[in-house]
Design an enzyme around this catalytic site. Structure first.
Site, PDB file in Angstrom:
ATOM      1  CE  LYS A 147      39.698  61.773  28.846  1.00 15.18           C
ATOM      2  NZ  LYS A 147      38.429  62.317  29.336  1.00 15.18           N
ATOM      3  CE  LYS A 157      36.685  57.522  35.026  1.00 15.82           C
ATOM      4  NZ  LYS A 157      35.872  56.359  34.745  1.00 15.82           N
TER       5      LYS A 157
HETATM    6  P1  NAD Z   1      31.019  61.829  24.219  1.00 12.55           P
HETATM    7  O1  NAD Z   1      31.999  62.377  23.256  1.00 12.55           O
HETATM    8  O2  NAD Z   1      30.015  60.809  23.772  1.00 12.55           O
HETATM    9  O3  NAD Z   1      30.190  63.035  24.902  1.00 12.55           O
HETATM   10  C1  NAD Z   1      30.717  64.329  25.092  1.00 12.55           C
HETATM   11  C2  NAD Z   1      29.615  65.338  24.732  1.00 12.55           C
HETATM   12  O4  NAD Z   1      30.128  66.659  24.944  1.00 12.55           O
HETATM   13  C3  NAD Z   1      29.191  65.268  23.257  1.00 12.55           C
HETATM   14  O5  NAD Z   1      27.774  65.151  23.154  1.00 12.55           O
HETATM   15  C4  NAD Z   1      29.694  66.588  22.671  1.00 12.55           C
HETATM   16  O6  NAD Z   1      28.873  67.087  21.631  1.00 12.55           O
HETATM   17  C5  NAD Z   1      29.647  67.480  23.901  1.00 12.55           C
HETATM   18  N1  NAD Z   1      30.506  68.651  23.765  1.00 12.55           N
HETATM   19  C6  NAD Z   1      31.756  68.720  23.246  1.00 12.55           C
HETATM   20  N2  NAD Z   1      32.212  69.999  23.278  1.00 12.55           N
HETATM   21  C7  NAD Z   1      31.216  70.749  23.833  1.00 12.55           C
HETATM   22  C8  NAD Z   1      31.068  72.126  24.122  1.00 12.55           C
HETATM   23  N3  NAD Z   1      32.053  72.995  23.872  1.00 12.55           N
HETATM   24  N4  NAD Z   1      29.916  72.554  24.677  1.00 12.55           N
HETATM   25  C9  NAD Z   1      28.910  71.678  24.953  1.00 12.55           C
HETATM   26  N5  NAD Z   1      28.988  70.353  24.686  1.00 12.55           N
HETATM   27  C10 NAD Z   1      30.134  69.892  24.141  1.00 12.55           C
HETATM   28  O7  NAD Z   1      31.899  61.243  25.436  1.00 12.55           O
HETATM   29  P2  NAD Z   1      31.392  60.309  26.651  1.00 12.55           P
HETATM   30  O8  NAD Z   1      31.783  58.902  26.381  1.00 12.55           O
HETATM   31  O9  NAD Z   1      29.997  60.644  26.979  1.00 12.55           O
HETATM   32  O10 NAD Z   1      32.391  60.817  27.795  1.00 12.55           O
HETATM   33  C11 NAD Z   1      32.189  62.044  28.488  1.00 12.55           C
HETATM   34  C12 NAD Z   1      33.154  62.078  29.668  1.00 12.55           C
HETATM   35  O11 NAD Z   1      32.868  60.974  30.555  1.00 12.55           O
HETATM   36  C13 NAD Z   1      34.623  61.923  29.263  1.00 12.55           C
HETATM   37  O12 NAD Z   1      35.416  62.770  30.058  1.00 12.55           O
HETATM   38  C14 NAD Z   1      34.919  60.447  29.519  1.00 12.55           C
HETATM   39  O13 NAD Z   1      36.286  60.228  29.783  1.00 12.55           O
HETATM   40  C15 NAD Z   1      34.044  60.189  30.730  1.00 12.55           C
HETATM   41  N6  NAD Z   1      33.601  58.808  30.925  1.00 12.55           N
HETATM   42  C16 NAD Z   1      33.136  58.079  29.852  1.00 12.55           C
HETATM   43  C17 NAD Z   1      32.699  56.763  30.081  1.00 12.55           C
HETATM   44  C18 NAD Z   1      32.160  55.905  28.945  1.00 12.55           C
HETATM   45  O14 NAD Z   1      31.996  54.679  29.157  1.00 12.55           O
HETATM   46  N7  NAD Z   1      31.879  56.453  27.781  1.00 12.55           N
HETATM   47  C19 NAD Z   1      32.718  56.206  31.370  1.00 12.55           C
HETATM   48  C20 NAD Z   1      33.153  57.008  32.432  1.00 12.55           C
HETATM   49  C21 NAD Z   1      33.601  58.302  32.197  1.00 12.55           C
END
Ligand code: NAD
Length: 295
Positions: free
Chosen positions: A241, A173
């Protein structure tokens, strides 16, 4: 099947919706209660807390911002017990978040002492791929370990890569994001140069899209870039990050990563300028000519 899902943000929410739409039962939890409302409408059950979620299911999927949060959710934090409090021997946690392989191996070892298997399962394909259920899922496990939960994972991704050892999913990744995010930074520089030369962004996208400068990122983001629409998506802060994690990996392995370091510095600068919650293509806000009034 009945699974759990923690972290229903930009990626987690559409992934969880697809698990429900595939006919599975889902128990969900997010620290922001409003993040699960739409899923509850689709039939998800909301857990009161993390131990309750872990007690209800034998497999849990996580989609959380970073490794610090993953560790707090799994092991607990002061005053906030984690999944381990409710987990049973034989349970599986699939971590769909992008984190370092080192943190995954460390956490997997802690959980193994309790008979719980943590599998790194980061995803690629952006929010649109999450909505379509067409993500690539990179699993640090064997096909045999993944098989019992494959129907749930198939609701999320069309390409499941079983890469064998714990941490290998995150290595792949981070390599993917190293290429995609440095490429996006270069694309942003090219667009900002085109702006200065009076060349429309649509023309850049049309020509590069049919030439050797084309890319997945260009195809996914060309309409938004042409419209100067930088709503997330995938935050600038997450790009920073992920590139930081890739650079750490390069440092540990003694590999050169100079192009990526410069891109990481640019995403960092965008974040410090207040653009951290824009889509990562919002790096362009940093590079756009000042006279267009958007700075
Ligand atoms: P985001 O910030 O939209 O979602 C993260 C969620 O986690 C939020 O809803 C937040 O409220 C929740 N959260 C935070 N702390 C928490 C806790 N202690 N307990 C429970 N819930 C908690 O981020 P995202 O874009 O959805 O990304 C999530 C992961 O996926 C990241 O690691 C990111 O690098 C990865 N990712 C994102 C994408 C993208 O296009 N957005 C693509 C591939 C991978």
């Amino acid at each position: 099947m009945h699974a759990g899902f923690v972290g229903t943000g930009n990626m987690g929410s559409p992934m969880a919706a697809n698990v429900l739409k595939a006919g599975h039962r889902l128990t969900v939890y997010d620290v922001r209660p409003e993040a699960t409302t739409e899923l509850e409408r689709l039939g998800a059950e909301r857990a009161a807390d993390l131990p309750a979620l872990a007690r209800a299911v034998r497999a849990t999927l996580l989609s959380l911002p970073n490794e610090r949060v993953v560790e707090a959710v799994v092991l607990g934090a002061p005053g906030a017990p984690g999944l381990v409090e409710g987990a049973q021997r034989g349970d599986v946690i699939f971590d769909l978040s992008t984190v370092s392989p080192t943190s995954t191996r460390r956490l997997a070892a802690r959980l193994a002492e309790r008979g719980v298997r943590l599998i790194d399962a980061p995803v690629s394909g952006s929010v649109s791929g999450a909505r379509a259920g067409t993500l690539a899922v990179m699993l640090g496990a064997t096909a045999a370990e993944v098989a019992p939960w494959e129907p749930v994972l198939r609701a999320i991704g069309t390409s499941l890569f079983c890469l064998g050892e714990t941490g290998r999913g995150n290595i792949l990744k981070l390599l993917n994001n190293y290429v995609a995010l440095t490429g996006q930074a270069v694309l942003c520089e090219a667009m900002a140069l085109a702006d200065r030369l009076g060349v429309p962004r649509d023309s850049v996208a049309d020509v590069l899209g049919k030439s050797s400068g084309g890319s997945f990122i260009l195809e996914r983001k060309r309409a938004a870039l042409a419209a100067h629409d930088y709503r997330a998506g995938f935050f600038v802060d997450l790009a920073r990050k992920d590139l930081g994690l890739a650079l750490e990996l390069a440092g540990e392995a003694g590999a050169r990563a100079e192009v990526g370091r410069e891109a990481w510095r640019l995403y960092g600068e965008a974040s410090e300028r207040g653009f951290g919650a824009l889509d990562s293509s919002g790096l362009l806000r940093l590079l756009e000519p000042p006279e267009d009034g958007r700075r």
